[in-house]
Write a protein that holds these residues in place. Structure first.
Motif, PDB file in Angstrom:
ATOM      1  N   ASP A 185       0.853  -1.186   0.000  1.00 44.82           N
ATOM      2  CA  ASP A 185       0.000   0.000   0.000  1.00 44.82           C
ATOM      3  C   ASP A 185       0.891   1.238   0.000  1.00 44.82           C
ATOM      4  O   ASP A 185       1.530   1.565   1.001  1.00 44.82           O
ATOM      5  N   SER A 186       0.953   1.922  -1.138  1.00 44.04           N
ATOM      6  CA  SER A 186       1.840   3.080  -1.257  1.00 44.04           C
ATOM      7  C   SER A 186       1.367   4.268  -0.430  1.00 44.04           C
ATOM      8  O   SER A 186       2.108   5.235  -0.255  1.00 44.04           O
ATOM      9  N   SER A 187       0.135   4.189   0.106  1.00 43.34           N
ATOM     10  CA  SER A 187      -0.350   5.278   0.946  1.00 43.34           C
ATOM     11  C   SER A 187      -0.005   5.064   2.419  1.00 43.34           C
ATOM     12  O   SER A 187      -0.222   5.949   3.248  1.00 43.34           O
ATOM     13  N   SER A 188       0.552   3.887   2.748  1.00 37.23           N
ATOM     14  CA  SER A 188       0.905   3.607   4.134  1.00 37.23           C
ATOM     15  C   SER A 188       2.218   4.298   4.497  1.00 37.23           C
ATOM     16  O   SER A 188       3.028   4.638   3.625  1.00 37.23           O
ATOM     17  N   THR A 189       2.424   4.511   5.780  1.00 31.56           N
ATOM     18  CA  THR A 189       3.683   5.101   6.210  1.00 31.56           C
ATOM     19  C   THR A 189       4.798   4.070   6.093  1.00 31.56           C
ATOM     20  O   THR A 189       4.577   2.868   6.230  1.00 31.56           O
ATOM     21  N   LEU A 190       5.999   4.547   5.831  1.00 29.87           N
ATOM     22  CA  LEU A 190       7.149   3.682   5.595  1.00 29.87           C
ATOM     23  C   LEU A 190       7.783   3.299   6.921  1.00 29.87           C
ATOM     24  O   LEU A 190       8.140   4.163   7.724  1.00 29.87           O
ATOM     25  N   ALA A 191       7.918   1.999   7.142  1.00 31.25           N
ATOM     26  CA  ALA A 191       8.296   1.477   8.449  1.00 31.25           C
ATOM     27  C   ALA A 191       9.502   0.552   8.323  1.00 31.25           C
ATOM     28  O   ALA A 191       9.873   0.134   7.223  1.00 31.25           O
TER      29      ALA A 191
END
Length: 451
Positions: free
Chosen positions: A391-397
């Protein structure tokens, strides 16, 4: 007859690829299967491997289905995996309450179980395709599965957990599953299917240390390929010559194949985003966009560099190049684990940082801002596929692997510049570059080209 002979020759030539991949420990694959089992509310999961028929169609060598490899680490064509989640009373009620009309309810609770199904060995065919791993081979018992049986048992194994009249089964829908599902239907077994790929994709978003190491190996080999290409580039060489050289360089360092079709575009072709003909000449005064990366044990890297054909940027080329590099550096500096996102227009987006930088630096030949020449997103996930699910809208973790790839493409000036690297977020939230051993500053590029 000629087509058959060519197909058999290709099968023979590529058979060794089935055994050349590095595999992580069996416990890691088992943990992934158990994690997936918790996502289906008790419904069974059936994941099919790729087949060697895919090889004949693609002429690129056998490549395992990504989800099957992720869950098994088994590179055998025609295999199948059945995962049966544990089912307690609460889960049983949940499943039965959500069945479509006419579907029979499930009756019994059960523990977690799994079975790997392998085709029986065909010794005559193996003279053409190379040795395979059969269900009765001792090595099959050491792959970390509770049971290993013959693929012919598929219907019987599935009948243990669903009614022949139906029942929900999660399946990797697509080419790999089409033929076996049709076979089940002909044998009076018609499960109600739902695609499991989104559920596996959610697991694939976070890479473990072993996966990151495979991406690192792909990146290291591809870094060497880029640097070798720089030494070979000169006016009069062809785009395809450079692309072929790069593939040779990263494959001789352990990669199985390109992670995607190599892009080597010179002059006007540098402004074509997915230019893959690689058929033009490299002319004096051109810039060359080289978007080329290899695949190691099925894990991709994605790297792009832009260099001058004659070893020296013109002032205008250098101006555009420096803006693109500055945009990438701005994105890297702005990164915050747990806050930054890939694309989109909100303030936490890496795309927004890149776009604002490009749009506020430099002009085109008509005095207009350069933001209009950024024609693509600037990030995507990387893993078993160069555009891995996520999901490219999720924050990068932590554990995520992705690109940062700003670009400016001005067809009118025959100048295209893209700088792309593959990164991951470590356990401390630090952004780590896997491909930055390739020089990026304009002076360093010229020096590395040796001109």
């Amino acid at each position: 007859m000629k087509r058959l002979l060519v197909s058999l020759l290709l099968l023979f030539c590529f058979a060794s690829t089935c055994y050349s991949l590095e595999r992580q420990s069996s416990q890691i694959y088992r943990a992934r299967r158990e994690a997936l089992a918790k996502k289906t509310n008790g419904s069974p999961i059936l994941v099919f491997a790729a087949t060697e028929e895919d090889l004949i169609e693609a002429l690129t060598g056998f490549r395992q289905n990504e989800d099957f490899w992720y869950l098994t680490g088994v590179n055998e064509p025609g295999a199948a995996l059945l995962i049966v989640p544990a089912l307690d009373e609460a889960a049983l009620r949940e499943i039965n309450s959500n069945l479509p009309p006419g579907r029979p309810p499930m009756q019994k609770t059960r523990p977690y179980s799994e079975v790997l199904m392998l085709p029986q060995r065909n010794r005559a065919a193996e003279r053409w395709t190379g040795p395979k791993l059969g269900p009765d081979d001792p090595e099959a018992k050491n792959l970390g599965f509770e049971r290993v049986v013959a693929s012919d048992a598929l219907r019987d194994e599935l009948a243990k957990v669903i009614s022949p009249l139906g029942g929900l089964v999660y399946v990797n829908e697509g080419k790999s599953s089409r033929v076996p599902l049709e076979w089940l239907k002909r044998n009076n077994m018609s499960p109600y299917t739902r695609d499991v790929k989104p559920l596996v994709g959610s697991l694939r978003m976070i890479k473990d240390a072993g996966e990151i190491e495979f991406v690192r190996k792909a990146s290291d080999a591809s870094v060497s390929a880029h640097l070798a290409a720089w030494k070979a580039i000169k006016p009069g060489t062809g785009e395809r010559q450079i692309a072929s050289l790069m593939v040779y360089e990263f494959e001789r360092r352990g990669c199985e194949r390109p992670a995607y079709g190599p892009i080597v575009g010179s002059g006007f072709n540098s402004t074509v985003l997915h230019y893959d003909e690689d058929s033009g000449p490299i002319k004096d005064g051109d810039v060359i966009v080289m978007d080329v990366g290899g695949e190691y044990s099925m894990y991709a890297t994605d790297i792009t560099r832009t260099v001058p054909a004659n070893g020296k940027f013109t002032p205008r080329q250098r101006e555009i190049y420096d803006i693109v590099l500055g945009a990438q550096e701005a994105a890297i500096s702005s990164f915050k684990a747990g806050q930054s996102k890939m694309n989109g227009r909100d303030p936490e987006s890496l795309f927004r940082v890149v776009f604002d930088y490009i749009n506020s630096h430099g002009k085109d030949a008509h005095g207009q801002a350069l933001g209009q020449y950024l024609i693509h997103g600037i990030s995507h996930f990387v893993g078993l596929n160069v555009h891995d699910p996520g999901d490219s809208s999720s924050t990068l973790a932590p554990g995520m692997v992705f690109t940062i790839e700003p670009g400016i493409y001005i067809p009118e000036e025959k100048i295209g510049v893209r700088i792309e690297d593959t990164f991951y977020v470590d356990a401390n939230g630090k952004l780590v570059c896997l491909s930055c051993a390739i020089p990026k500053r304009a002076d360093e590029v010229e020096h590395a080209m040796g001109r």
